[in-house]
Write a protein that holds these residues in place. Sequence first.
Motif, PDB file in Angstrom:
ATOM      1  N   UNK A   1      59.399  48.593  24.822  1.00 13.16           N
ATOM      2  CA  UNK A   1      59.034  47.477  24.214  1.00 13.16           C
ATOM      3  C   UNK A   1      59.123  45.999  25.437  1.00 13.16           C
ATOM      4  N   UNK A   2      59.980  46.638  26.139  1.00  6.45           N
ATOM      5  CA  UNK A   2      60.463  45.150  27.273  1.00  6.45           C
ATOM      6  C   UNK A   2      59.829  45.786  28.570  1.00  6.45           C
ATOM      7  N   UNK A   3      59.870  46.885  28.633  1.00  5.08           N
ATOM      8  CA  UNK A   3      59.202  47.372  29.936  1.00  5.08           C
ATOM      9  C   UNK A   3      57.848  47.660  29.767  1.00  5.08           C
ATOM     10  N   UNK A   4      56.598  48.016  28.639  1.00  2.00           N
ATOM     11  CA  UNK A   4      55.692  46.771  28.948  1.00  2.00           C
ATOM     12  C   UNK A   4      55.771  45.978  28.901  1.00  2.00           C
ATOM     13  N   UNK A   5      56.398  44.654  28.383  1.00  2.00           N
ATOM     14  CA  UNK A   5      56.165  43.545  28.267  1.00  2.00           C
ATOM     15  C   UNK A   5      56.061  43.041  29.769  1.00  2.00           C
ATOM     16  N   UNK A   6      57.034  43.963  30.577  1.00  2.00           N
ATOM     17  CA  UNK A   6      58.018  43.218  32.218  1.00  2.00           C
ATOM     18  C   UNK A   6      56.224  43.730  32.897  1.00  2.00           C
ATOM     19  N   UNK A   7      56.017  44.749  32.485  1.00  2.00           N
ATOM     20  CA  UNK A   7      55.070  45.117  33.469  1.00  2.00           C
ATOM     21  C   UNK A   7      53.959  44.641  33.298  1.00  2.00           C
ATOM     22  N   UNK A   8      53.478  44.556  32.236  1.00  2.00           N
ATOM     23  CA  UNK A   8      52.596  43.596  32.079  1.00  2.00           C
ATOM     24  C   UNK A   8      52.345  41.942  32.846  1.00  2.00           C
ATOM     25  N   UNK A   9      53.386  41.471  32.029  1.00  2.00           N
ATOM     26  CA  UNK A   9      53.793  40.204  33.079  1.00  2.00           C
ATOM     27  C   UNK A   9      53.382  40.229  33.821  1.00  2.00           C
ATOM     28  N   UNK A  10      54.262  41.285  34.677  1.00  2.00           N
ATOM     29  CA  UNK A  10      54.097  41.139  36.367  1.00  2.00           C
ATOM     30  C   UNK A  10      52.842  41.368  37.064  1.00  2.00           C
ATOM     31  N   UNK A  11      51.827  41.921  36.370  1.00  2.00           N
ATOM     32  CA  UNK A  11      50.326  42.381  36.971  1.00  2.00           C
ATOM     33  C   UNK A  11      49.656  41.221  36.474  1.00  2.00           C
TER      34      UNK A  11
END
Length: 1229
Positions: free
Chosen positions: A678-688
């Motif tokens: 969950x954290x990885x998905x959130x971080x990657x989407x926030x970065x994009x």
Amino acid sequence: MAELKAPSLQSLLESERGSTDSLLAESLQLDFEDLDDAEFAIPPTDVLPTLETVLSEFEADSDVASELGMPVPHATPTPSIGEDSAVRTDGRSGGGSIMRYTLLHGISAQLSSAADRVNAGAASSCAVAAYIAVGTSHGHILNFDVTQTLRWAHQDKHGQGAVASLAFNADSTRLLAGFARGLVTMLDTQTGDVLRELFDVITPNTGVLHVKWTSRSSLALCADAGGSVWSLSFTRKLGIRGCSSRCLFSGARGEVCAVEPLIMDAHGRHELDQYCIVALATLSKYFIVTVRPRLRVIKYHVLQGPPDCLPLLAWHLVLIQAADASRSVDPVIVVGRGNQLFFHQLFVSNGRITLLYLRHVQLQGNLLSAHWLGPKCVASLDTAEILHLVDVRSSKELECMDMANAGLVYGSAQFKGLATGGNVSPAFALAGSNACYNSVVSRGTQLYVLGARSLHIIGVRTWSERISYLVKHHRWQEACQLALDGYIASVDRPRKRAQAKERIVMLFKEYIANSARAPDYCLGSIVNCLITVGELELLWTQLWEKLQNTSSELFLQHISEHIERETIRSVNPVISQALVEYWLQHSPAKLEQLILKLDWMCLDLNQVLKAVKKHRLFRAQIYLNTRALNDYTAALTELLPLVTLDETDLGNCLLVYVSSCLAGRGYPSGDIPAEQVHQVKHDVLRCLTSQHSKENAGDELPYPYLRALLKFDTRETLNVISLAFQEREFSNELGFSHRKRIIYLLLEIMSPEDATWAEIGCLLNFIAQQISMQCLPRDRQLLERVLSHLAQEEIAHESSRQHSERESAWHELLSSNCLAEISSDEEQLRLAEKARCYYVVEYLLEKLQRYDTILDCYIRNEARHETMFAYMERHVANPERCIYEQLKRHLRELLDINPKETTRLLALHYPDRIYELLDSLRREESLLFVFLKCLNDRKSELEPSQMEMLLELYCKLESAEVVEEFLRSNSGFRIEKAIAIAERYHLNRSVIYLYEKQESYAKAFELSMDLLKSASGEEASKEAKEISALLARSVETLPAAELERCWFSLLQYVLPHQELQSITKSLLHEASQHIDLHNLVQLIMNTHNVSSSFGDIKDLLMGMLDSSRHKTEALRTASENLCQNLHLEFAERHRQSLRGLWVATTKCCVCLQRLFDRTPVLVLGGCGHAMHETCSEKAESAVAECPRCYEALQEPTLSLPRPNKSLLSISSSLEMGALQLKAPPRRFC
């Protein structure tokens, strides 16, 4: 030790076991003065030699006992047994490492001494058990123990010839010997005493072929040269030894060549122990019988093979796994003859002994012997004396060995009966010409081959022994492969696996000790072995230390191969540093592949991270950032600014990485830990979706990371986002808001100022798909914007794929009813027609039930031409679809698209409308031609006028050759009309064919002559040959005078022309068969071509003579045949006219009425029965036998024309019911 010493010669001569006429006489006849004592080591003459000094000239050898698998008495080991190069080997799958050859020097020397000094003769048979017994051709038997020490010797005193067969019993206490003249002797193996001498236990005046002990201690079998098999039951009553003989199988029913009893050492644990089972083989079959408890045949099979090959039999207990995974130990018999081996399993099923076929093996050469060497291998010796080792399970040949130098002993003299006067059958003697039943024997895993003066052993090495042998000969690669095969095969047996691992470690140590000069030799195999067994520490320590300064590069290459194959995931840190340095110098791309497959914990992160950034190894950098540093956004922030249209590898790599992260998968493989997904998905989407990057210089456009991906590949980026929308994080209410936010971000980024229309179109198609799948809320403003794009009439540089995607998006919006609020179906139809989105138009027409124009959409949409005919086929029977009206309206376009399918559809469903459609195409010749041609190709029935129309179109649009081919393959036209059409278009070759078809050969000839006169060179020769063939075909039709005129016309033109001289001879020869030869010769003489006239005349005259001679010979032969036939027919008629007649009955044998009733009578034959001719005519078929006695009718029946009672003389024979004629009665001869 005293018990093991051989008796002295004096004691042997004084006992019954020796013969003063043989041993002593031979020893005293030596001429000592002619021999050198030092050279031949002859003892002093004044000392009487003992048997030990005469025959036992070699010391005992403990190696023999190890070969035989028996305990060794205390004896001094000597090097008398060893590897001998005299026997050549041809190794396969191991290069000679499987079979081990050994020459028994001690026994071989003693056999030579016995032959030379006591006239024992050459060896003739042998047997092996706890002792080794060898029989000779002069009736001697030598018995040796396992140390090759002679225990005793026996000589036959009755002149019974050679020792044909020997056999030890189960406990090796008795030895049976069979002799060439029929004697069977039983000896005590400890003392050599004769216990029984049996002279009359087999067929008289026959020799012994086999003596065999059975599983019963008091029962043996004996086979003689007459082909009979005898059972020998030994008894001992009141201290008196006796023997009763019984014939089990008589040679009169088939000569038995091979006998093999089943000996089982199961100690009563097998169901077959209660039976005494024997396998027998003749020259035509083999069968299994039980001797005890009663004689009964279990099974027999036909056995075919070359006439000069004997059958072979051999038993062995084998572990067999059934189809249901159950295991059993059962006896398996191998039966061989010629080059065939058959394997059968013997077992007890439901209380009955059953023989089950297992497999068949075919070898290259014919076999002399076949023996089991253990439960897995069979050793077979062929007629070239080459020994083949065959694996039973795989039916493959493992290895072969040439035994030609062994001097194999053959027992052909026994099979030919030379000692008994040759009283054997020729087939038996021929088959036994290469017999070696008693000179090649097996015991355990060893095969004993008897030579005339030698004894050889061929054994099968164990797995460990083979490895040691290969190591000894420095064949490291084969040794490693063999060791690995053994380790892999023992996967289900932990104890065996541990032993195999220990042997591989020992092999590695031997390699280290023996590879000082060439440490890199066979390095790959050693590394593979250690990795397979998991001994990695030996790789990183001992092997690396040995190779570090000499062959480190080769070592690193082998390690890299295993990393790529993922057989190892981690290496020693020292090795990893060396690995990184080596591949940085040679191939950084290869280093990247290795890093992706290695565990990051074994790497020097500082060294590796610097290397991957310096050499732009992006995948390795992403892998290390995520796995080692646990940072999933660093790769995006560092690498996305570097993405350009030229950096395709980097862009594709980042797209895959983003897709993996948003799907919860690791990069490049594996999964992200569940607690971090969950954290990885959130971080990657926030970065994009971040508005600015960390290195924002002020002039940066918003959302740089997402913009960079869209700029690199819009379609694939949108596919990644689409996959992300399917995750559960976007399925709730908060997820819908995130989706809507991302969509608006995409619309903001993909503005007309910053993107092309193709890129914007991809985005709008993506939005339409998301709305239709209900992944986005139905926003009116958003839908209007999407529809405005989808309904554009012209989009610059739009490809067919993009147009198809636009149609699909529009169709999905319509099918999900998303556009109902902003536009009606009629308006959508009008917009779709303007935008040329015919797929959408078709959908709307279907929805509005306007079927009469749907075919227009298929025709205008090139991508749907293939499905158009399926649509028409599906709805052709529905009148609402108006299929025929649309077909007629668009016939021209359909014929252009696919004329074959269009014609098929019309001919299949609308055959009665064909003429109407043909009329509509009369003004368009090309389409009419295509339509008619397709109809004709489908074998449709066309009228003659239509076929003539098609012919005329062929003449207009195709070449002359095609027209002629059409005429030859079709016949539905009128010939007169076709000739007129062809003449109108000056297609002379077609006209000639039509004339010939019309049988107007004269017209065809005249036209052909016109073509010949207008041709020149090779074309003229070809035309002349065509005319000759035409005239040959016209023989049956043209009158003779007309045919002769045509030939004269042709020859008058051909003969004067020099360019046609090459075909003149063949034309004259052909013409001579149809016209008068005198006129032909006159024609040649009158022709002004003098250079070839004499040769042509000569050939013609020779042809005339040959023809006359052949005709004369044919007339003479026909006359002779006719005269002979007439003579034979006359002789037959004359014989029948002189034939007597005997009628043994007064009634018809069919209707049972009287025969003298004024109707014709048929007398059937020699049986004397007769029948009415009318009764014969009523029969359904010709009478082939007498209906009364069913005797076959060999001669034609006689007919009596209406016999009456006045023609018959009544006599006493009437009492017998017989008719008599005036001539004396005679029966048929």
